[in-house]
Design a protein around this motif. Sequence first.
Motif, PDB file in Angstrom:
ATOM      1  N   ASP A  60      47.019 -39.029-118.390  1.00 46.71           N
ATOM      2  CA  ASP A  60      47.674 -40.351-119.100  1.00 46.71           C
ATOM      3  C   ASP A  60      46.785 -40.625-120.089  1.00 46.71           C
ATOM      4  O   ASP A  60      45.503 -40.896-120.049  1.00 46.71           O
ATOM      5  N   PRO A  61      47.329 -40.709-121.671  1.00 45.82           N
ATOM      6  CA  PRO A  61      46.189 -41.123-122.531  1.00 45.82           C
ATOM      7  C   PRO A  61      45.896 -42.576-122.356  1.00 45.82           C
ATOM      8  O   PRO A  61      44.831 -42.647-123.070  1.00 45.82           O
ATOM      9  N   ALA A  62      46.343 -43.278-121.447  1.00 49.81           N
ATOM     10  CA  ALA A  62      46.186 -44.670-121.440  1.00 49.81           C
ATOM     11  C   ALA A  62      44.715 -45.054-120.474  1.00 49.81           C
ATOM     12  O   ALA A  62      44.191 -45.637-120.272  1.00 49.81           O
ATOM     13  N   LYS A  63      44.508 -43.863-119.661  1.00 49.13           N
ATOM     14  CA  LYS A  63      43.142 -43.766-118.923  1.00 49.13           C
ATOM     15  C   LYS A  63      42.156 -43.116-119.467  1.00 49.13           C
ATOM     16  O   LYS A  63      42.091 -41.931-120.312  1.00 49.13           O
ATOM     17  N   ASP A  64      40.898 -43.591-119.244  1.00 47.78           N
ATOM     18  CA  ASP A  64      39.702 -43.199-119.650  1.00 47.78           C
ATOM     19  C   ASP A  64      39.219 -42.021-118.749  1.00 47.78           C
ATOM     20  O   ASP A  64      38.729 -42.156-117.617  1.00 47.78           O
ATOM     21  N   ILE A  65      39.374 -40.781-119.227  1.00 52.88           N
ATOM     22  CA  ILE A  65      38.990 -39.790-118.460  1.00 52.88           C
ATOM     23  C   ILE A  65      37.532 -39.404-118.112  1.00 52.88           C
ATOM     24  O   ILE A  65      37.180 -38.682-117.198  1.00 52.88           O
ATOM     25  N   SER A  66      36.838 -40.139-119.044  1.00 52.07           N
ATOM     26  CA  SER A  66      35.258 -40.253-118.639  1.00 52.07           C
ATOM     27  C   SER A  66      35.000 -40.839-117.398  1.00 52.07           C
ATOM     28  O   SER A  66      33.881 -40.746-116.827  1.00 52.07           O
ATOM     29  N   THR A  67      35.809 -41.853-117.072  1.00 53.53           N
ATOM     30  CA  THR A  67      35.546 -42.496-115.796  1.00 53.53           C
ATOM     31  C   THR A  67      36.055 -41.892-114.495  1.00 53.53           C
ATOM     32  O   THR A  67      35.920 -42.252-113.281  1.00 53.53           O
ATOM     33  N   MET A  68      37.068 -40.866-114.860  1.00 59.71           N
ATOM     34  CA  MET A  68      37.686 -40.017-113.652  1.00 59.71           C
ATOM     35  C   MET A  68      37.014 -38.863-113.336  1.00 59.71           C
ATOM     36  O   MET A  68      37.024 -38.437-112.111  1.00 59.71           O
ATOM     37  N   ALA A  69      36.234 -38.179-114.220  1.00 61.96           N
ATOM     38  CA  ALA A  69      35.650 -37.031-114.126  1.00 61.96           C
ATOM     39  C   ALA A  69      34.194 -37.411-113.416  1.00 61.96           C
ATOM     40  O   ALA A  69      33.600 -38.331-113.458  1.00 61.96           O
ATOM     41  N   THR A  70      34.022 -36.397-112.366  1.00 65.26           N
ATOM     42  CA  THR A  70      32.726 -36.351-111.860  1.00 65.26           C
ATOM     43  C   THR A  70      31.585 -35.395-112.201  1.00 65.26           C
ATOM     44  O   THR A  70      30.576 -35.315-111.625  1.00 65.26           O
ATOM     45  N   CYS A  71      31.911 -34.595-113.142  1.00 64.73           N
ATOM     46  CA  CYS A  71      31.183 -33.403-113.495  1.00 64.73           C
ATOM     47  C   CYS A  71      31.520 -32.959-115.024  1.00 64.73           C
ATOM     48  O   CYS A  71      32.955 -33.112-115.112  1.00 64.73           O
ATOM     49  N   THR A  72      30.930 -32.214-115.508  1.00 63.75           N
ATOM     50  CA  THR A  72      31.394 -31.731-116.852  1.00 63.75           C
ATOM     51  C   THR A  72      30.723 -30.186-117.123  1.00 63.75           C
ATOM     52  O   THR A  72      29.429 -30.176-116.640  1.00 63.75           O
ATOM     53  N   THR A  73      31.236 -29.507-117.571  1.00 60.72           N
ATOM     54  CA  THR A  73      30.826 -28.168-117.727  1.00 60.72           C
ATOM     55  C   THR A  73      30.010 -27.969-119.091  1.00 60.72           C
ATOM     56  O   THR A  73      29.374 -26.958-119.273  1.00 60.72           O
ATOM     57  N   CYS A  74      30.021 -28.961-119.765  1.00 54.68           N
ATOM     58  CA  CYS A  74      29.211 -29.081-121.073  1.00 54.68           C
ATOM     59  C   CYS A  74      27.856 -29.562-120.915  1.00 54.68           C
ATOM     60  O   CYS A  74      27.276 -30.158-120.167  1.00 54.68           O
ATOM     61  N   THR A  75      26.897 -29.107-122.025  1.00 55.97           N
ATOM     62  CA  THR A  75      25.485 -29.441-121.831  1.00 55.97           C
ATOM     63  C   THR A  75      25.201 -30.788-122.131  1.00 55.97           C
ATOM     64  O   THR A  75      24.356 -31.319-121.450  1.00 55.97           O
ATOM     65  N   PHE A  76      26.063 -31.708-122.893  1.00 57.26           N
ATOM     66  CA  PHE A  76      25.755 -33.180-122.980  1.00 57.26           C
ATOM     67  C   PHE A  76      26.390 -33.636-121.817  1.00 57.26           C
ATOM     68  O   PHE A  76      27.612 -33.789-121.833  1.00 57.26           O
TER      69      PHE A  76
END
Length: 332
Positions: A60-76
């Motif tokens: 959903d583009p209305a949701k902030d996925i940065s608050t939904m994710a618990t980890c990332t595969t990216c360096t930053f």
Amino acid sequence: MQWIQVLAAALFAPNVYALLRFSCSGLVLERLDPLVNPGVNGSPHLHQIIGGNAFNVSMDPAKDISTMATCTTCTFSQDFSNYWTAVLYFKARNGTFKRVPQKGNVNFEAANGGMTIYYSPETSGKTTAFQKGFRMLIGNVNSRSKATSSQFRQLTYTCLQTPMTRSGETMDFPTAPCPSGIMANLRFPTCWDGVNLDSVDHMSHVAYPASGTFETNGPCPSTHPVPIPQLFFEVVWDTTGFNDKSLWPTDGSQPFVWSYGDATGYGTHGDYVFGWKGDSLQKAMDTNCNINCPVLTTQSIADGNKCTQKSSVPENIDGWLTELPGNMPITS
């Protein structure tokens, strides 16, 4: 090419040019595409996805996925965005297919392949970072000729003579075995209309510079006046296990095919859904970070490799397959 000179300047003269360059390891391989086929559990073709683990069938583009994710595969660790492309397969003489593995770029030994991601700020003025809900894609899955793919200026392949090869780019698949693999290069538009976070075709809200390229400070067109970061994917496909020409078609043609059935390479494309935490990307652009970025938090590649996600589309994508996943036909 001009972008090679820009990268060299960034690497060897920190105050000349700024960019973020970092690794994201593989998150999951599956037939999902929440941008083009939202809500479809089993999109037409297979993708390789990197980034935050909030990736799902309908984002959903209305949701902030940065608050939904618990980890990332990216360096930053502030980057919970998702980035994805199609998957490369080798087609044997008997008509069966085998997935081509990926490998990390030089000094970016990420697990499960992944990509190297670049964000470059505009050099002559303010760069506006992507906003929450922003998404876009580049390329045309139906392109099968140079004429139809040339509208996307900077989608190419590099036949790696060594892991450091950065010249000799082509718009179609290399026609000879590549000693160190094939690198797919995807450079996104750098101008935004300043209003729409998405568009029906996921491309019309962004544009390339009116003349020249982003790297040469080409101005944005009046319809898309806002400079945004140059987003760039490098994806290294380890084709070396298939370099024996006796395995290639008897007519000498190249044997690789994308998971959407493209044996030409002209239909290459990439997708992006923004998911940076807060204003972290804007701070990075304003700070003119050069590779390392003190305003961002860095996690080790080993920690990024721990972030994985189970496929939600049960199917066999490995081994020798009699058809591409999703029964995708080959078109040319």
